[in-house]
Write a protein that holds these residues in place. Structure first.
Motif, PDB file in Angstrom:
ATOM      1  N   GLU A 137      -6.223   9.580  -0.693  1.00 14.90           N
ATOM      2  CA  GLU A 137      -6.811   8.719   0.327  1.00 14.90           C
ATOM      3  C   GLU A 137      -7.647   9.525   1.314  1.00 14.90           C
ATOM      4  O   GLU A 137      -8.579   8.996   1.922  1.00 14.90           O
ATOM      5  CB  GLU A 137      -5.712   7.964   1.073  1.00 14.90           C
ATOM      6  CG  GLU A 137      -4.941   7.000   0.187  1.00 14.90           C
ATOM      7  CD  GLU A 137      -3.724   6.424   0.870  1.00 14.90           C
ATOM      8  OE1 GLU A 137      -3.498   5.203   0.744  1.00 14.90           O
ATOM      9  OE2 GLU A 137      -2.983   7.180   1.527  1.00 14.90           O
ATOM     10  N   SER A 193       4.226   4.728   8.879  1.00 18.19           N
ATOM     11  CA  SER A 193       3.337   3.822   8.141  1.00 18.19           C
ATOM     12  C   SER A 193       2.071   4.554   7.721  1.00 18.19           C
ATOM     13  O   SER A 193       1.701   5.580   8.310  1.00 18.19           O
ATOM     14  CB  SER A 193       2.977   2.631   9.029  1.00 18.19           C
ATOM     15  OG  SER A 193       1.975   1.821   8.457  1.00 18.19           O
ATOM     16  N   ASP A 194       1.372   4.008   6.712  1.00 10.47           N
ATOM     17  CA  ASP A 194       0.040   4.523   6.391  1.00 10.47           C
ATOM     18  C   ASP A 194      -1.012   3.925   7.324  1.00 10.47           C
ATOM     19  O   ASP A 194      -2.188   4.321   7.270  1.00 10.47           O
ATOM     20  CB  ASP A 194      -0.316   4.279   4.926  1.00 10.47           C
ATOM     21  CG  ASP A 194      -0.271   2.804   4.526  1.00 10.47           C
ATOM     22  OD1 ASP A 194      -0.239   1.935   5.413  1.00 10.47           O
ATOM     23  OD2 ASP A 194      -0.261   2.538   3.302  1.00 10.47           O
ATOM     24  N   SER A 244       0.815  -1.216   0.000  1.00  8.01           N
ATOM     25  CA  SER A 244       0.000   0.000   0.000  1.00  8.01           C
ATOM     26  C   SER A 244       0.845   1.262   0.000  1.00  8.01           C
ATOM     27  O   SER A 244       0.371   2.337  -0.405  1.00  8.01           O
ATOM     28  CB  SER A 244      -0.942   0.018   1.212  1.00  8.01           C
ATOM     29  OG  SER A 244      -0.209   0.096   2.417  1.00  8.01           O
ATOM     30  N   MET A 245       2.100   1.155   0.419  1.00  6.45           N
ATOM     31  CA  MET A 245       2.983   2.324   0.453  1.00  6.45           C
ATOM     32  C   MET A 245       3.454   2.715  -0.949  1.00  6.45           C
ATOM     33  O   MET A 245       4.079   3.773  -1.121  1.00  6.45           O
ATOM     34  CB  MET A 245       4.184   2.041   1.363  1.00  6.45           C
ATOM     35  CG  MET A 245       3.833   1.849   2.830  1.00  6.45           C
ATOM     36  SD  MET A 245       3.224   3.348   3.629  1.00  6.45           S
ATOM     37  CE  MET A 245       4.752   4.269   3.823  1.00  6.45           C
ATOM     38  N   ARG A 250       0.730  14.301   5.231  1.00  3.71           N
ATOM     39  CA  ARG A 250       0.214  13.952   3.914  1.00  3.71           C
ATOM     40  C   ARG A 250       1.285  14.254   2.878  1.00  3.71           C
ATOM     41  O   ARG A 250       2.036  15.215   3.005  1.00  3.71           O
ATOM     42  CB  ARG A 250      -1.094  14.674   3.614  1.00  3.71           C
ATOM     43  CG  ARG A 250      -1.141  16.127   3.984  1.00  3.71           C
ATOM     44  CD  ARG A 250      -2.539  16.690   3.907  1.00  3.71           C
ATOM     45  NE  ARG A 250      -3.024  16.747   2.531  1.00  3.71           N
ATOM     46  CZ  ARG A 250      -4.303  16.933   2.206  1.00  3.71           C
ATOM     47  NH1 ARG A 250      -5.225  17.048   3.141  1.00  3.71           N
ATOM     48  NH2 ARG A 250      -4.677  17.002   0.949  1.00  3.71           N
ATOM     49  N   THR A 251       1.334  13.438   1.838  1.00  2.00           N
ATOM     50  CA  THR A 251       2.464  13.496   0.914  1.00  2.00           C
ATOM     51  C   THR A 251       2.479  14.752   0.056  1.00  2.00           C
ATOM     52  O   THR A 251       3.483  15.034  -0.592  1.00  2.00           O
ATOM     53  CB  THR A 251       2.476  12.260  -0.010  1.00  2.00           C
ATOM     54  OG1 THR A 251       1.209  12.165  -0.690  1.00  2.00           O
ATOM     55  CG2 THR A 251       2.722  10.990   0.789  1.00  2.00           C
ATOM     56  N   HIS A 274       2.023   8.962  10.864  1.00  2.00           N
ATOM     57  CA  HIS A 274       0.990   8.427   9.973  1.00  2.00           C
ATOM     58  C   HIS A 274       1.098   9.150   8.628  1.00  2.00           C
ATOM     59  O   HIS A 274       0.887  10.365   8.552  1.00  2.00           O
ATOM     60  CB  HIS A 274      -0.376   8.659  10.622  1.00  2.00           C
ATOM     61  CG  HIS A 274      -1.499   7.953   9.973  1.00  2.00           C
ATOM     62  ND1 HIS A 274      -2.816   8.097  10.378  1.00  2.00           N
ATOM     63  CD2 HIS A 274      -1.530   7.071   8.933  1.00  2.00           C
ATOM     64  CE1 HIS A 274      -3.589   7.354   9.622  1.00  2.00           C
ATOM     65  NE2 HIS A 274      -2.839   6.728   8.741  1.00  2.00           N
ATOM     66  N   LYS A 328       3.943   7.248  -1.147  1.00  2.00           N
ATOM     67  CA  LYS A 328       3.980   7.242   0.321  1.00  2.00           C
ATOM     68  C   LYS A 328       5.301   6.660   0.826  1.00  2.00           C
ATOM     69  O   LYS A 328       5.868   7.157   1.806  1.00  2.00           O
ATOM     70  CB  LYS A 328       2.803   6.439   0.879  1.00  2.00           C
ATOM     71  CG  LYS A 328       1.470   7.142   0.759  1.00  2.00           C
ATOM     72  CD  LYS A 328       0.367   6.361   1.451  1.00  2.00           C
ATOM     73  CE  LYS A 328      -0.002   5.095   0.713  1.00  2.00           C
ATOM     74  NZ  LYS A 328      -1.140   4.381   1.338  1.00  2.00           N
ATOM     75  N   LEU A 354      -0.165   9.577   4.736  1.00  2.00           N
ATOM     76  CA  LEU A 354      -1.252   9.293   3.804  1.00  2.00           C
ATOM     77  C   LEU A 354      -1.142  10.193   2.574  1.00  2.00           C
ATOM     78  O   LEU A 354      -0.602  11.305   2.647  1.00  2.00           O
ATOM     79  CB  LEU A 354      -2.618   9.519   4.461  1.00  2.00           C
ATOM     80  CG  LEU A 354      -3.038   8.512   5.538  1.00  2.00           C
ATOM     81  CD1 LEU A 354      -4.314   8.983   6.213  1.00  2.00           C
ATOM     82  CD2 LEU A 354      -3.229   7.124   4.941  1.00  2.00           C
ATOM     83  N   ASP A 355      -1.658   9.703   1.459  1.00  2.00           N
ATOM     84  CA  ASP A 355      -1.738  10.491   0.235  1.00  2.00           C
ATOM     85  C   ASP A 355      -3.026  11.315   0.248  1.00  2.00           C
ATOM     86  O   ASP A 355      -4.036  10.900   0.839  1.00  2.00           O
ATOM     87  CB  ASP A 355      -1.733   9.553  -0.977  1.00  2.00           C
ATOM     88  CG  ASP A 355      -1.597  10.304  -2.285  1.00  2.00           C
ATOM     89  OD1 ASP A 355      -0.452  10.487  -2.745  1.00  2.00           O
ATOM     90  OD2 ASP A 355      -2.640  10.709  -2.842  1.00  2.00           O
TER      91      ASP A 355
END
Length: 305
Positions: free
Chosen positions: A220, A187-188, A94-95, A277-278, A214, A104, A216-217
Motif C-alpha cells: 500500500e 486501524s489502516d 480492508s484489514m 508497516r507489516t 496506523h 494487517k 499499513l502493508d
C-alpha cells in the motif's frame, strides 16, 4: 475461554517487558503513582476490590473478604482507581490484506494483545472494541488474566468484513465511555478523514487521551507491482486492470499526502500517531515507541520540578 497463543507473541512481550504505559495527560485514575488523578482533595467513594500486591497499605485490606475467601483484597477508591484503557480494533474488510506472513489484521491483533498484556501486567483495566462500519463487540475494561484471555479470544474469532466507518464508531464510543481514560485506535485508517477527525474530537472533548496506531502493508505504501494487476476494492465490488508503473509516482505521492494529513490532524489534537508497516518487526516498532514515550515523559516531569 482458554488462552490461545495465536496473537500472544513471546518476542513482542519480551521486548516490552519492564516498560510502563503511562498516561500522558491527566485522566481519571492512578495506580502506585503511575497515573495522575485530577480529583485530589475531593471526597472519595469506594469503587472496587483488587488483589493485594506486596507494598500495598495493609490498612486497606478487607478482612471480611479474607475471612470468607482466604484471599487478600484491597479496597480501592475512585480517586485511586486505575487508568482505564480501551483498545479500538479495526475488523473491516480492508484489514484482510497482507503481502507478507501477516495480514494487517493479524499484525494489528498481535499488537492489540501485546498492549493489553502490558496494561494488565501493570494493573490497569483494559477493554476491547471491535468495529467495521459499526461496533461489533465491546468488552468492558478489566485488569485480570481472564480478561486477557477474553481479549485474545475475541480477536481470534473476528473475521474482517464490511466497510470502514471509524469516525461514526469513535463518536458512538465517546458517548459510551463512562470514565475518561486512554483510547488506543489500531486501524489502516482507510476511511473518510473528516469523519475520523470528528470522532477524535468527540473523544478528546470528553477528556480521553488517544493513541492512534496506523497499520499499513508495504504494498500500500510502495505499489511495487511490475506486471498488469487486477485491482479489486476489498470493501466493495469495483475492480479494474491497470499498469502500476504508469501511475506509481502519483500514487505514492497521494499516499504520502494521506499519511501527512493524518499526522497533522492528530498533532493538532495532541494525539500520538504511530505508523507501523507489516513488514516491520512489531517487537522493534512497539518497544521503540514505548521507550521514546517514557523518555519524553521523564523529560516533561523533570521540567515541571
Amino acid at each position: 475461554m482458554a488462552k490461545s497463543p495465536k496473537y500472544s507473541d513471546p518476542k513482542v512481550l519480551a521486548a516490552i517487558s519492564g516498560l510502563m504505559f503511562r498516561a500522558r495527560h491527566v485522566v481519571e485514575g492512578t495506580i502506585s503513582g503511575l497515573h495522575k488523578s485530577p480529583f485530589h482533595g475531593h471526597n472519595v467513594e469506594f469503587a472496587q476490590y483488587r488483589e493485594y500486591s506486596p507494598g500495598d497499605d495493609l490498612r486497606r485490606l478487607d478482612w471480611r473478604v479474607v475471612g470468607r475467601t482466604d484471599r487478600f483484597y484491597i479496597k480501592q477508591y475512585e480517586e485511586e482507581s486505575n487508568l482505564q484503557a480501551t483498545i479500538v480494533m479495526d475488523a473491516s474488510a480492508s484489514m484482510k490484506y497482507g503481502s507478507g506472513p501477516l495480514t494487517k489484521f493479524e499484525y494489528a491483533a498481535t499488537l492489540a494483545a501485546s498492549l493489553a498484556s502490558l496494561l494488565i501486567e501493570q494493573g490497569d483495566p483494559v477493554g476491547l472494541a471491535l468495529f467495521d462500519n459499526q461496533q461489533r463487540r465491546v468488552l468492558p475494561p478489566a485488569a485480570t488474566q481472564s480478561q486477557l484471555a477474553l481479549i485474545i479470544g475475541h480477536l481470534e474469532e473476528a473475521q474482517p468484513d464490511r466497510e470502514t466507518d471509524l469516525g461514526t464508531v469513535l463518536q458512538t464510543l465517546g458517548d459510551q465511555l463512562k470514565r475518561r481514560g486512554l483510547v488506543v485506535v489500531i486501524s489502516d485508517l482507510l476511511t473518510e478523514l473528516p469523519s475520523l477527525f470528528d470522532g477524535l474530537d468527540r473523544l478528546r472533548h470528553r477528556g480521553n487521551e488517544v493513541l492512534m496506531i496506523h497499520v499499513l502493508d508495504s504494498d500500500e505504501l510502495e505499489l511495487p507491482f511490475n506486471d498488469y494487476v487486477l485491482f479489486r476494492d476489498i470493501e466493495g465490488t469495483e475492480e479494474f486492470m491497470a499498469e502500476p508503473w504508469a501511475f506509481r509516482k502519483a500514487y505514492c505521492a497521494a499516499m504520502q499526502d494521506f499519511i501527512a494529513e493524518i499526522k497533522e490532524g492528530c498533532g493538532r489534537r495532541g494525539i500520538d500517531n504511530l505508523l507501523l508497516r507489516t513488514d516491520q518487526e512489531l517487537a522493534e516498532g512497539l518497544s521503540h515507541y514505548l521507550h521514546a514515550r517514557e523518555r519524553l515523559q521523564h523529560i516533561h516531569r523533570k521540567g515541571r520540578r
